[in-house]
Motif scaffolding. Structure first.
Motif, PDB file in Angstrom:
ATOM      1  N   ARG A   1      -6.059  11.526  26.131  1.00  0.00           N
ATOM      2  CA  ARG A   1      -7.171  10.890  25.421  1.00  0.00           C
ATOM      3  C   ARG A   1      -6.767  10.297  24.067  1.00  0.00           C
ATOM      4  N   VAL A   2      -5.516  10.525  23.640  1.00  0.00           N
ATOM      5  CA  VAL A   2      -5.041   9.956  22.378  1.00  0.00           C
ATOM      6  C   VAL A   2      -4.866   8.453  22.572  1.00  0.00           C
ATOM      7  N   SER A   3      -5.285   7.685  21.579  1.00  0.00           N
ATOM      8  CA  SER A   3      -5.208   6.228  21.667  1.00  0.00           C
ATOM      9  C   SER A   3      -3.770   5.772  21.869  1.00  0.00           C
ATOM     10  N   PRO A   4      -3.549   4.905  22.870  1.00  0.00           N
ATOM     11  CA  PRO A   4      -2.199   4.370  23.064  1.00  0.00           C
ATOM     12  C   PRO A   4      -1.750   3.467  21.920  1.00  0.00           C
ATOM     13  N   GLN A   5      -2.689   3.039  21.077  1.00  0.00           N
ATOM     14  CA  GLN A   5      -2.357   2.191  19.932  1.00  0.00           C
ATOM     15  C   GLN A   5      -1.987   2.990  18.699  1.00  0.00           C
ATOM     16  N   LEU A   6      -1.999   4.296  18.795  1.00  0.00           N
ATOM     17  CA  LEU A   6      -1.743   5.142  17.638  1.00  0.00           C
ATOM     18  C   LEU A   6      -0.446   4.783  16.891  1.00  0.00           C
ATOM     19  N   PRO A   7       0.681   4.597  17.567  1.00  0.00           N
ATOM     20  CA  PRO A   7       1.915   4.279  16.821  1.00  0.00           C
ATOM     21  C   PRO A   7       1.797   2.979  16.033  1.00  0.00           C
ATOM     22  N   MET A   8       1.009   2.018  16.506  1.00  0.00           N
ATOM     23  CA  MET A   8       0.858   0.742  15.814  1.00  0.00           C
ATOM     24  C   MET A   8      -0.126   0.842  14.670  1.00  0.00           C
ATOM     25  N   ARG A   9      -1.054   1.777  14.738  1.00  0.00           N
ATOM     26  CA  ARG A   9      -2.133   1.867  13.751  1.00  0.00           C
ATOM     27  C   ARG A   9      -1.791   2.794  12.597  1.00  0.00           C
ATOM     28  N   ALA A  10      -0.924   3.727  12.816  1.00  0.00           N
ATOM     29  CA  ALA A  10      -0.660   4.732  11.779  1.00  0.00           C
ATOM     30  C   ALA A  10       0.355   4.260  10.791  1.00  0.00           C
ATOM     31  N   CYS A  22       0.863  -1.175   0.000  1.00  0.00           N
ATOM     32  CA  CYS A  22       0.000   0.000   0.000  1.00  0.00           C
ATOM     33  C   CYS A  22       0.902   1.227   0.000  1.00  0.00           C
ATOM     34  N   ASN A  23       0.545   2.233  -0.772  1.00  0.00           N
ATOM     35  CA  ASN A  23       1.422   3.390  -0.838  1.00  0.00           C
ATOM     36  C   ASN A  23       1.163   4.391   0.279  1.00  0.00           C
ATOM     37  N   ILE A  24      -0.007   4.361   0.898  1.00  0.00           N
ATOM     38  CA  ILE A  24      -0.289   5.247   2.026  1.00  0.00           C
ATOM     39  C   ILE A  24      -1.426   4.634   2.821  1.00  0.00           C
ATOM     40  N   ALA A  25      -1.327   4.735   4.109  1.00  0.00           N
ATOM     41  CA  ALA A  25      -2.390   4.186   4.949  1.00  0.00           C
ATOM     42  C   ALA A  25      -2.425   4.910   6.277  1.00  0.00           C
ATOM     43  N   GLY A  26      -3.576   4.960   6.864  1.00  0.00           N
ATOM     44  CA  GLY A  26      -3.702   5.470   8.211  1.00  0.00           C
ATOM     45  C   GLY A  26      -3.835   6.967   8.353  1.00  0.00           C
ATOM     46  N   THR A  27      -3.916   7.710   7.260  1.00  0.00           N
ATOM     47  CA  THR A  27      -4.003   9.165   7.397  1.00  0.00           C
ATOM     48  C   THR A  27      -5.296   9.589   8.086  1.00  0.00           C
ATOM     49  N   LEU A  34      -4.617   9.130  11.783  1.00  0.00           N
ATOM     50  CA  LEU A  34      -3.749  10.201  12.270  1.00  0.00           C
ATOM     51  C   LEU A  34      -4.519  11.509  12.419  1.00  0.00           C
ATOM     52  N   THR A  35      -5.346  11.820  11.426  1.00  0.00           N
ATOM     53  CA  THR A  35      -6.132  13.056  11.468  1.00  0.00           C
ATOM     54  C   THR A  35      -7.104  13.035  12.649  1.00  0.00           C
ATOM     55  N   ARG A  36      -7.788  11.904  12.820  1.00  0.00           N
ATOM     56  CA  ARG A  36      -8.750  11.787  13.920  1.00  0.00           C
ATOM     57  C   ARG A  36      -8.064  11.927  15.274  1.00  0.00           C
TER      58      ARG A  36
END
Length: 160
Positions: free
Chosen positions: A151-160, A129-134, A137-139
């Motif tokens: 309140r930021v998801s602790p899973q953010l680094p794994m999901r973005a 995939c050329n881009i994913a998770g934007t 990240l925006t949310r």
């Protein structure tokens, strides 16, 4: 049982690091058991037919307000319903559209592969995939701005 033979993808990576071409690195036989696409045209067959017909899916962007941007057109995948692919609703809450599209494509690939139905937890899938998770990240950026870092998801680094 462990074997000394490295998986094909590891061998290819090692060969590429040595300066060999991609073609040389991937000379070993590969079995493609399924192929699928979800594009602005539709599924794989619809995409192929519409490409051959010379159709275009370019239209004004609807995913966000493009006012103020130089480019205001895109080929968007609209009306995508990830629930029709059997994706667990709990997973849908934790994933962005790109991840949901990937899961939907993998589901279709497994269905079209001809492999017997089974638990696919031990099945490998390689995709690109050329881009994913934007969207994720925006949310989460909006959550950071409006509700603070706690309140930021602790899973953010794994999901973005």
């Amino acid at each position: 049982m462990l074997t000394k033979k490295k998986p094909r993808v590891i061998n290819a990576i090692l060969e590429l690091r040595k300066g060999y071409s991609v073609a040389t690195a991937l000379l070993e036989p590969v079995a493609v058991t399924g192929i699928e696409a979800i594009t602005p045209f539709g599924d794989l067959d619809q995409t192929w037919e519409r490409l051959l017909a010379g159709d275009s899916v370019m239209d004004r962007i609807t995913a966000f307000d493009p006012e103020g941007y130089r480019c205001q057109i895109a080929g968007e995948i609209r009306n995508f319903d990830p629930t029709k692919y059997g994706i667990d609703p709990k997973i849908l809450k934790r994933t962005g559209k790109a991840e949901q599209l990937a899961l939907a494509v993998v589901t279709r690939i497994l269905e079209s592969s001809g492999l017997p139905e089974k638990d696919f937890t031990d099945t490998g899938v390689m995709m690109g995939c050329n881009i994913a998770g934007t969207d994720v990240l925006t949310r989460e950026h909006e959550v950071l701005k409006t509700k603070g870092s706690a309140r930021v998801s602790p899973q953010l680094p794994m999901r973005a």
